[in-house]
Design a protein around this motif. Sequence first.
Motif, mmCIF file in Angstrom:
data_model
loop_
_atom_site.group_PDB
_atom_site.id
_atom_site.type_symbol
_atom_site.label_atom_id
_atom_site.label_comp_id
_atom_site.label_asym_id
_atom_site.label_seq_id
_atom_site.Cartn_x
_atom_site.Cartn_y
_atom_site.Cartn_z
ATOM 1 N N CYS A 1 -14.018 88.887 -53.462
ATOM 2 C CA CYS A 1 -12.852 89.866 -54.534
ATOM 3 C C CYS A 1 -11.634 88.903 -53.347
ATOM 4 C CB CYS A 1 -12.791 90.604 -53.316
ATOM 5 S SG CYS A 1 -13.765 92.578 -53.622
ATOM 6 N N MET A 2 -11.912 87.561 -52.427
ATOM 7 C CA MET A 2 -11.098 85.951 -52.580
ATOM 8 C C MET A 2 -10.589 85.762 -53.072
ATOM 9 S SD MET A 2 -9.138 87.445 -49.538
ATOM 10 C CE MET A 2 -9.350 88.651 -50.638
ATOM 11 N N TYR A 3 -12.028 84.978 -53.905
ATOM 12 C CA TYR A 3 -11.932 84.359 -55.147
ATOM 13 C C TYR A 3 -11.146 84.819 -56.536
ATOM 14 C CZ TYR A 3 -13.190 81.665 -59.447
ATOM 15 O OH TYR A 3 -13.447 80.743 -60.413
ATOM 16 N N ILE A 4 -11.485 86.384 -56.503
ATOM 17 C CA ILE A 4 -10.332 86.920 -58.209
ATOM 18 C C ILE A 4 -8.964 86.997 -57.468
ATOM 19 C CG2 ILE A 4 -10.609 89.300 -59.126
ATOM 20 C CD1 ILE A 4 -13.393 89.695 -58.702
ATOM 21 N N GLY B 1 -2.559 90.112 -56.601
ATOM 22 C CA GLY B 1 -3.546 88.678 -56.081
ATOM 23 C C GLY B 1 -3.974 90.578 -54.303
ATOM 24 N N ILE B 2 -2.457 90.134 -54.161
ATOM 25 C CA ILE B 2 -1.957 91.416 -53.140
ATOM 26 C C ILE B 2 -3.642 93.182 -53.703
ATOM 27 C CG2 ILE B 2 -0.636 93.249 -51.427
ATOM 28 C CD1 ILE B 2 1.571 91.331 -51.876
ATOM 29 N N ALA B 3 -3.571 93.637 -54.431
ATOM 30 C CA ALA B 3 -4.090 94.820 -55.241
ATOM 31 C C ALA B 3 -5.704 94.180 -55.296
ATOM 32 C CB ALA B 3 -4.279 94.799 -56.431
ATOM 33 N N VAL B 4 -6.059 92.654 -55.213
ATOM 34 C CA VAL B 4 -7.848 92.335 -55.192
ATOM 35 C C VAL B 4 -7.577 92.891 -53.509
ATOM 36 C CG1 VAL B 4 -9.367 90.981 -55.606
ATOM 37 C CG2 VAL B 4 -7.723 91.817 -57.334
ATOM 38 N N CYS B 5 -7.403 92.808 -52.568
ATOM 39 C CA CYS B 5 -6.960 92.160 -51.418
ATOM 40 C C CYS B 5 -7.347 92.901 -50.822
ATOM 41 C CB CYS B 5 -5.653 91.536 -50.249
ATOM 42 S SG CYS B 5 -5.736 89.527 -50.952
ATOM 43 N N THR C 1 -1.280 83.191 -52.482
ATOM 44 C CA THR C 1 -1.084 83.640 -51.112
ATOM 45 C C THR C 1 -2.626 84.069 -50.662
ATOM 46 O OG1 THR C 1 -0.108 84.799 -52.344
ATOM 47 C CG2 THR C 1 1.512 83.232 -51.240
ATOM 48 N N SER C 2 -3.065 84.846 -51.329
ATOM 49 C CA SER C 2 -3.879 86.014 -51.145
ATOM 50 C C SER C 2 -4.799 84.963 -50.253
ATOM 51 C CB SER C 2 -5.045 86.274 -52.415
ATOM 52 O OG SER C 2 -4.026 86.842 -53.580
ATOM 53 N N ILE C 3 -4.669 84.038 -50.068
ATOM 54 C CA ILE C 3 -5.539 82.611 -48.943
ATOM 55 C C ILE C 3 -5.586 83.714 -48.011
ATOM 56 C CG2 ILE C 3 -4.669 80.972 -48.916
ATOM 57 C CD1 ILE C 3 -8.405 81.216 -49.241
ATOM 58 N N VAL C 4 -4.326 83.367 -47.929
ATOM 59 C CA VAL C 4 -3.905 84.436 -46.234
ATOM 60 C C VAL C 4 -4.054 85.117 -45.937
ATOM 61 C CG1 VAL C 4 -1.971 84.948 -44.539
ATOM 62 C CG2 VAL C 4 -1.520 83.360 -46.707
ATOM 63 N N PHE C 5 -5.248 86.749 -46.346
ATOM 64 C CA PHE C 5 -5.728 87.002 -46.258
ATOM 65 C C PHE C 5 -6.944 87.105 -45.616
ATOM 66 C CE2 PHE C 5 -7.873 91.853 -46.987
ATOM 67 C CZ PHE C 5 -7.025 92.614 -46.137
ATOM 68 N N LEU C 6 -7.797 85.797 -45.993
ATOM 69 C CA LEU C 6 -9.425 85.364 -45.856
ATOM 70 C C LEU C 6 -9.790 85.401 -44.005
ATOM 71 C CD1 LEU C 6 -11.679 84.260 -46.801
ATOM 72 C CD2 LEU C 6 -11.383 82.111 -46.398
ATOM 73 N N PRO C 7 -8.691 85.805 -43.296
ATOM 74 C CA PRO C 7 -9.116 86.077 -42.642
ATOM 75 C C PRO C 7 -9.436 87.666 -41.686
ATOM 76 C CG PRO C 7 -7.823 84.533 -42.168
ATOM 77 C CD PRO C 7 -7.597 84.846 -43.855
ATOM 78 N N ALA C 8 -8.675 88.466 -42.771
ATOM 79 C CA ALA C 8 -9.202 89.218 -42.314
ATOM 80 C C ALA C 8 -10.416 90.404 -41.941
ATOM 81 C CB ALA C 8 -8.622 90.572 -44.113
ATOM 82 N N TYR C 9 -11.610 89.315 -43.306
ATOM 83 C CA TYR C 9 -13.149 90.341 -42.648
ATOM 84 C C TYR C 9 -13.464 89.918 -40.932
ATOM 85 C CZ TYR C 9 -17.666 90.554 -43.474
ATOM 86 O OH TYR C 9 -19.047 90.717 -43.396
ATOM 87 N N ALA D 1 8.745 84.712 -44.611
ATOM 88 C CA ALA D 1 8.436 85.764 -44.311
ATOM 89 C C ALA D 1 7.972 86.564 -44.652
ATOM 90 C CB ALA D 1 9.391 85.930 -43.785
ATOM 91 N N VAL D 2 8.302 86.809 -46.493
ATOM 92 C CA VAL D 2 7.847 87.927 -47.165
ATOM 93 C C VAL D 2 6.288 88.101 -48.314
ATOM 94 C CG1 VAL D 2 8.878 88.952 -49.710
ATOM 95 C CG2 VAL D 2 10.208 88.359 -47.476
ATOM 96 N N ARG D 3 6.576 85.921 -48.516
ATOM 97 C CA ARG D 3 5.164 86.055 -49.236
ATOM 98 C C ARG D 3 4.152 86.272 -48.458
ATOM 99 N NH1 ARG D 3 6.142 82.409 -54.198
ATOM 100 N NH2 ARG D 3 7.715 83.769 -55.817
ATOM 101 N N LEU D 4 3.929 85.736 -47.472
ATOM 102 C CA LEU D 4 2.439 85.152 -46.848
ATOM 103 C C LEU D 4 1.393 86.048 -46.259
ATOM 104 C CD1 LEU D 4 3.504 81.911 -44.694
ATOM 105 C CD2 LEU D 4 2.267 82.512 -47.320
ATOM 106 N N PRO D 5 2.702 86.700 -45.507
ATOM 107 C CA PRO D 5 2.404 88.188 -45.011
ATOM 108 C C PRO D 5 1.900 89.593 -45.686
ATOM 109 C CG PRO D 5 4.304 88.363 -43.692
ATOM 110 C CD PRO D 5 4.007 87.709 -44.806
ATOM 111 N N GLY D 6 1.520 89.882 -47.162
ATOM 112 C CA GLY D 6 1.767 90.234 -48.618
ATOM 113 C C GLY D 6 1.060 91.403 -48.249
ATOM 114 N N ALA D 7 -0.422 90.773 -47.698
ATOM 115 C CA ALA D 7 -1.113 92.017 -47.995
ATOM 116 C C ALA D 7 -2.126 92.499 -46.967
ATOM 117 C CB ALA D 7 -2.958 91.683 -48.974
#
Length: 376
Positions: A178-181, A156-160, A188-196, A310-316
């Motif tokens: 990419c977010m869907y994939i 998931g992090i790799a795709v993010c 947990t990849s959903i946390v990266f959605l605001p990155a855009y 703390a470990v999982r959500l900030p991962g990407a």
Amino acid sequence: MPILHPIFIIIFLFLAFASYWEVFRLEKKQSIFVWIAGILIVVAVGFRLNAGADYPIYRQLFAGFSLYTTYNDVWDKALFRPTSEEIEWIFVLINKLVFYFGMPFYIVTFIMALIAVTLKFTTIYENVAFPSLAILFYFMPIMFFEDSGQMRQGLGIAVCVTSFKFIKDRNLFMFLLCMYIALGFHKTSIVFLPAYWLVKIPLNSKRIFWVLILALLSSPFELYRLGGDLFSAIAPDDLSGAYTGYVDDRYYGTEVETGLNDIVKLFFIGILIKYDKEACEEVLWYEYMRNLAVTGLALFYFFRSNEIFAVRLPGAYMFFVTMFCMTNIVYATRDRARQILYIGFMTYLVAMFFYFGKGNGDKGSFTKDRYTNALW
């Protein structure tokens, strides 16, 4: 004292040499170093046997997915329809196809490693001035926790991370694809959605300082609890119970008590603040990388009282701290400053090599007396 298997020693020494050669001899990136490192890591990670957090339960689920999960279940999961299946659909689909063709489980781990390493290393090479140093940061110890442990989240992090190309291009459709994939590998990849949109926030040294200070001060109040079960749903407990024990180690520093990684994070923050202007001037797209790195650090401190969050959500986001920002700052500096930073980073990485081998490396069966590989 437990020490990592020779294959990991070879990878570490190779990357140490390659990073030195890129930084001080060539002063530019070399694709051959990335190719060699990628092949070695895919072999070590992809064909491993019984090594890494959650490996036993993933191995058990391998046959279970094919026997008890239908393709209709996978399709329903892909369309976000209600289903009893808890594991993300792309991971299940890979397992089912490998099992259908009568191949062993290490083909699953090989496919996962090949995808993750290819996506991560390609993005690193495109965006980092000294990719060998960035890959060394990834190797020690992120590779062991993500792509040799929590494989689904690692993918998931790799795709993010790959979506960074579309963030730069301001291509919202491809970013959302990419977010869907990524969600097909780990929720947990959903946390990266605001990155855009986060990359567009104007920051400077003072703002970075205050953002992180506020995140740190908020930690004891556990404000994330105001979200109810939202964060628990995004970052559920691991499958087998191995994950918590795997990261709850004083060497890695993910428990409440201060560890090596906590101390180093403070140095990373200081470096981000001190060299922000130089990096913005010298490195293309650095402002975007920095914003994502600051977001990762802020999330880490915001969720600090909950080790899983703390470990999982900030991962990407955290991927951008060392692999992108720290490495590009080395490029942005010159002469003595570059030497000091490089020596400091290498000291940390060497210390992590031995600390990890003695602690989590031994637990995860990555040491010379416990690690096994299907190729030898």
